[in-house]
Design an enzyme around this catalytic site. Structure first.
Site, PDB file in Angstrom:
ATOM      1  N   CYS A 136       2.702  -0.740  -3.468  1.00 42.48           N
ATOM      2  CA  CYS A 136       1.249  -0.680  -3.658  1.00 42.48           C
ATOM      3  C   CYS A 136       0.897  -0.315  -5.102  1.00 42.48           C
ATOM      4  O   CYS A 136       1.696   0.293  -5.823  1.00 42.48           O
ATOM      5  CB  CYS A 136       0.643   0.380  -2.743  1.00 42.48           C
ATOM      6  SG  CYS A 136       0.792   0.033  -0.988  1.00 42.48           S
ATOM      7  N   ASN A 145      -0.373  -3.937  -7.273  1.00 40.62           N
ATOM      8  CA  ASN A 145       0.576  -4.170  -6.183  1.00 40.62           C
ATOM      9  C   ASN A 145       1.518  -5.311  -6.546  1.00 40.62           C
ATOM     10  O   ASN A 145       1.127  -6.280  -7.229  1.00 40.62           O
ATOM     11  CB  ASN A 145      -0.119  -4.402  -4.844  1.00 40.62           C
ATOM     12  CG  ASN A 145      -1.205  -5.449  -4.840  1.00 40.62           C
ATOM     13  OD1 ASN A 145      -1.806  -5.738  -5.872  1.00 40.62           O
ATOM     14  ND2 ASN A 145      -1.483  -6.010  -3.685  1.00 40.62           N
ATOM     15  N   ILE A 146       2.752  -5.160  -6.107  1.00 40.96           N
ATOM     16  CA  ILE A 146       3.820  -6.116  -6.413  1.00 40.96           C
ATOM     17  C   ILE A 146       4.522  -6.438  -5.105  1.00 40.96           C
ATOM     18  O   ILE A 146       5.128  -5.556  -4.487  1.00 40.96           O
ATOM     19  CB  ILE A 146       4.823  -5.511  -7.427  1.00 40.96           C
ATOM     20  CG1 ILE A 146       4.104  -5.023  -8.697  1.00 40.96           C
ATOM     21  CG2 ILE A 146       5.907  -6.536  -7.781  1.00 40.96           C
ATOM     22  CD1 ILE A 146       4.954  -4.149  -9.609  1.00 40.96           C
ATOM     23  N   GLU A 197      -1.155   1.960  -6.148  1.00 41.89           N
ATOM     24  CA  GLU A 197      -1.216   3.411  -6.377  1.00 41.89           C
ATOM     25  C   GLU A 197       0.156   3.961  -6.743  1.00 41.89           C
ATOM     26  O   GLU A 197       0.307   4.784  -7.644  1.00 41.89           O
ATOM     27  CB  GLU A 197      -1.720   4.123  -5.120  1.00 41.89           C
ATOM     28  CG  GLU A 197      -3.134   3.773  -4.726  1.00 41.89           C
ATOM     29  CD  GLU A 197      -3.191   2.602  -3.741  1.00 41.89           C
ATOM     30  OE1 GLU A 197      -2.382   1.660  -3.860  1.00 41.89           O
ATOM     31  OE2 GLU A 197      -4.066   2.640  -2.853  1.00 41.89           O
TER      32      GLU A 197
HETATM   33  N1  THU Z   1      -1.841  -2.381  -0.941  1.00 43.07           N
HETATM   34  C1  THU Z   1      -1.976  -1.568  -2.039  1.00 43.07           C
HETATM   35  O1  THU Z   1      -1.614  -1.961  -3.160  1.00 43.07           O
HETATM   36  N2  THU Z   1      -2.501  -0.339  -1.871  1.00 43.07           N
HETATM   37  C2  THU Z   1      -2.905   0.154  -0.664  1.00 43.07           C
HETATM   38  O2  THU Z   1      -3.172   1.346  -0.555  1.00 43.07           O
HETATM   39  C3  THU Z   1      -3.044  -0.756   0.480  1.00 43.07           C
HETATM   40  C4  THU Z   1      -2.202  -1.979   0.399  1.00 43.07           C
HETATM   41  C5  THU Z   1      -1.269  -3.722  -1.116  1.00 43.07           C
HETATM   42  C6  THU Z   1       0.077  -3.921  -0.508  1.00 43.07           C
HETATM   43  C7  THU Z   1       0.095  -5.414  -0.315  1.00 43.07           C
HETATM   44  O3  THU Z   1       0.499  -6.018  -1.525  1.00 43.07           O
HETATM   45  C8  THU Z   1      -1.365  -5.784  -0.071  1.00 43.07           C
HETATM   46  O4  THU Z   1      -2.122  -4.673  -0.525  1.00 43.07           O
HETATM   47  C9  THU Z   1      -1.696  -6.066   1.380  1.00 43.07           C
HETATM   48  O5  THU Z   1      -1.263  -5.037   2.200  1.00 43.07           O
END
Ligand code: THU
Length: 136
Positions: A56, A45-46, A58
């Site tokens: 995210c 995630n960035i 994914e």
């Molecule tokens: N996040 C993800 O990377 N994948 C998900 O499916 C849920 C949320 C990240 C987005 C953000 O950087 C952090 O988690 C908190 O929401």
């Protein structure tokens, strides 16, 4: 190429999670996407200071893979501190390419907590076939 095991995918997701850019949430996420041909694409995630542009893990993995020509996927491992489940936006984006994707949710220590499918996570999903005029 021999098929990657769930543990190999989880390890790749943990490796990817190390690059997470998470100054706002401190919620580390890593993903590892397995293609039909056996290649693995990692993502993290960035986050953005203005929040909504945040991507995210994914979708980072998926966009990396699709942007180099990959379209067929078998499995994704996602790792977070609590084996959290993919958000709705990521479910929809993964459904575009791989409605039958195997989804492995694990924690950052590598413990697999749930193995499911994208169809389970997004039942009755809206997919590309709905825009095909030849299908009803
Ligand atoms: N996040 C993800 O990377 N994948 C998900 O499916 C849920 C949320 C990240 C987005 C953000 O950087 C952090 O988690 C908190 O929401």
């Amino acid at each position: 190429m021999p098929e990657a095991s769930d543990q190999q995918l989880i390890k790749a997701a943990i490796d990817a999670s190390r690059h997470a850019y998470i100054p706002y949430s401190n919620y580390r996420v890593g993903a590892a996407l397995l293609t039909a041909g056996g290649a693995i694409y990692g993502g993290c995630n960035i986050e953005s200071v203005s929040f909504t542009p945040t991507v995210c893990a994914e979708r980072t993995a998926l966009f990396k893979a699709v942007s180099v020509g990959q379209r067929e996927f078998k499995a994704i491992a996602v790792v977070t501190r609590d084996a959290g489940s993919p958000c709705g936006v990521c479910r929809q984006m993964m459904y575009e390419f791989a409605p039958d994707l195997r989804v492995i949710l694990a924690d950052l220590d590598g413990n697999s907590r749930l193995v499911t499918t994208l169809r389970e996570l997004l039942p009755h999903g809206f997919g590309p076939a709905h825009l095909d005029e030849n299908k009803s």
